[in-house]
Each structure stands twice: as structure tokens, then as C-alpha cells.
Design an enzyme around this catalytic site. Structure first.
Site, PDB file in Angstrom:
ATOM      1  CG  MET A   1      -2.193   0.503   1.279  1.00 37.88           C
ATOM      2  SD  MET A   1      -2.371   2.239   1.173  1.00 37.88           S
ATOM      3  CE  MET A   1      -1.779   2.863   2.673  1.00 37.88           C
ATOM      4  N   PRO A   2       0.855   2.107  -0.818  1.00 39.58           N
ATOM      5  CG  PRO A   2       1.223   4.365  -1.339  1.00 39.58           C
ATOM      6  CD  PRO A   2       1.851   3.172  -0.699  1.00 39.58           C
ATOM      7  CG  LEU A   3      -3.434  -0.245  -6.356  1.00 44.55           C
ATOM      8  CD1 LEU A   3      -2.649  -1.505  -6.709  1.00 44.55           C
ATOM      9  CD2 LEU A   3      -4.933  -0.540  -6.316  1.00 44.55           C
ATOM     10  CG  MET A  28       5.220   4.418  -2.349  1.00 42.82           C
ATOM     11  SD  MET A  28       4.195   2.987  -2.691  1.00 42.82           S
ATOM     12  CE  MET A  28       5.262   1.679  -2.133  1.00 42.82           C
ATOM     13  CB  VAL A  72      -5.322   3.707  -4.776  1.00 42.85           C
ATOM     14  CG1 VAL A  72      -6.472   3.548  -3.785  1.00 42.85           C
ATOM     15  CG2 VAL A  72      -5.843   3.860  -6.198  1.00 42.85           C
TER      16      VAL A  72
END
Length: 129
Positions: A1-3, A28, A72
Site C-alpha cells: 500500500m499504496p496501490l 514510494m 491509491v
């Protein structure tokens, strides 16, 4: 996560795709401080006739290297998102030869109850994550 959902024009090699995904994941992890094991990525390749990516009148040139990235995520805050935009563009230029003008990013935020990583449980709510 995140996607991370990548929208790309068809035609990149497996090595090029691997490079894009690896760079985005590294940025990320560095920018958001998520675990290196938090890796959820989807690649959607489109024929040029099936994707339009104009520049909203900003005079930003686009090429066949265009990357539209949908993120997301749980809320990250404005400074973290701005850092992600800058860090990702810089890394994609340096490591993949994708100019910053070919990178478009959009965030969709959700909350802890919007995620289940499997087993029918909401791991953010149960405390497993």
C-alpha cells in the site's frame, strides 16, 4: 500500500517496465517511509488510439514515453505528495530516460477501512498492520 496503477503506451520492453516499476517503488518507499514489502503495482498498456494525454494547455510536450500514474493511498499530506512528484520525476529521468514532461500523477485517497490484504480481514482495523 499504496496501490500504483501505471497507464502506458504499448511497446516498452520487459526491462523497461521492470525499471519503471522498480524506480516508482523505491521512490514510494523513500518518500512515504512505507515498508519495502509494500509493493502493489498494476501496469495497463494502451494503444495510442486508446489513451489521450494532453497537457491542460500548459505547453508540456508528451512523447511515447508518457507515464500516467494513479496512486491509491491512505492520506499522505501535501508536503509528502509534492516530494513524491518531484522525486519520481527526477528518478524516472535519471534511471529510465523518461522526461518529467512525460510523467502525470494523480492521487486518490481512502481510509483504513477501505483495505483488505486478504483472509477477509481489514488488517489496518484489526491492528495486523
Amino acid at each position: 500500500m499504496p496501490l500504483l496503477k501505471f497507464h502506458l503506451y504499448k511497446g516498452r520492453s520487459t526491462d523497461e517496465l521492470d525499471g519503471l516499476l522498480d524506480v516508482a517503488h523505491d521512490v514510494m518507499v523513500q518518500t512515504f517511509g512505507v515498508s519495502a514489502e509494500d509493493r502493489y503495482q498494476i501496469v495497463n498498456e494502451h494503444a495510442p488510439s486508446h489513451m489521450r494525454a494532453l497537457d491542460t494547455g500548459l505547453d508540456i510536450p508528451r512523447t511515447e514515453k508518457f507515464v500516467l500514474l494513479e496512486v491509491v493511498s491512505r492520506p499522505r499530506g501535501t508536503p509528502a505528495k509534492v516530494a513524491f512528484y518531484e522525486n519520481l520525476c527526477s528518478a524516472l529521468q535519471e534511471k529510465c530516460g523518461v522526461p518529467a514532461s512525460d510523467v502525470m500523477i494523480s492521487f486518490t485517497e481512502n481510509s483504513d477501512d477501505d483495505w483488505s490484504f486478504g483472509l477477509g480481514r481489514a488488517q489496518f482495523l484489526t491492528g495486523e498492520l
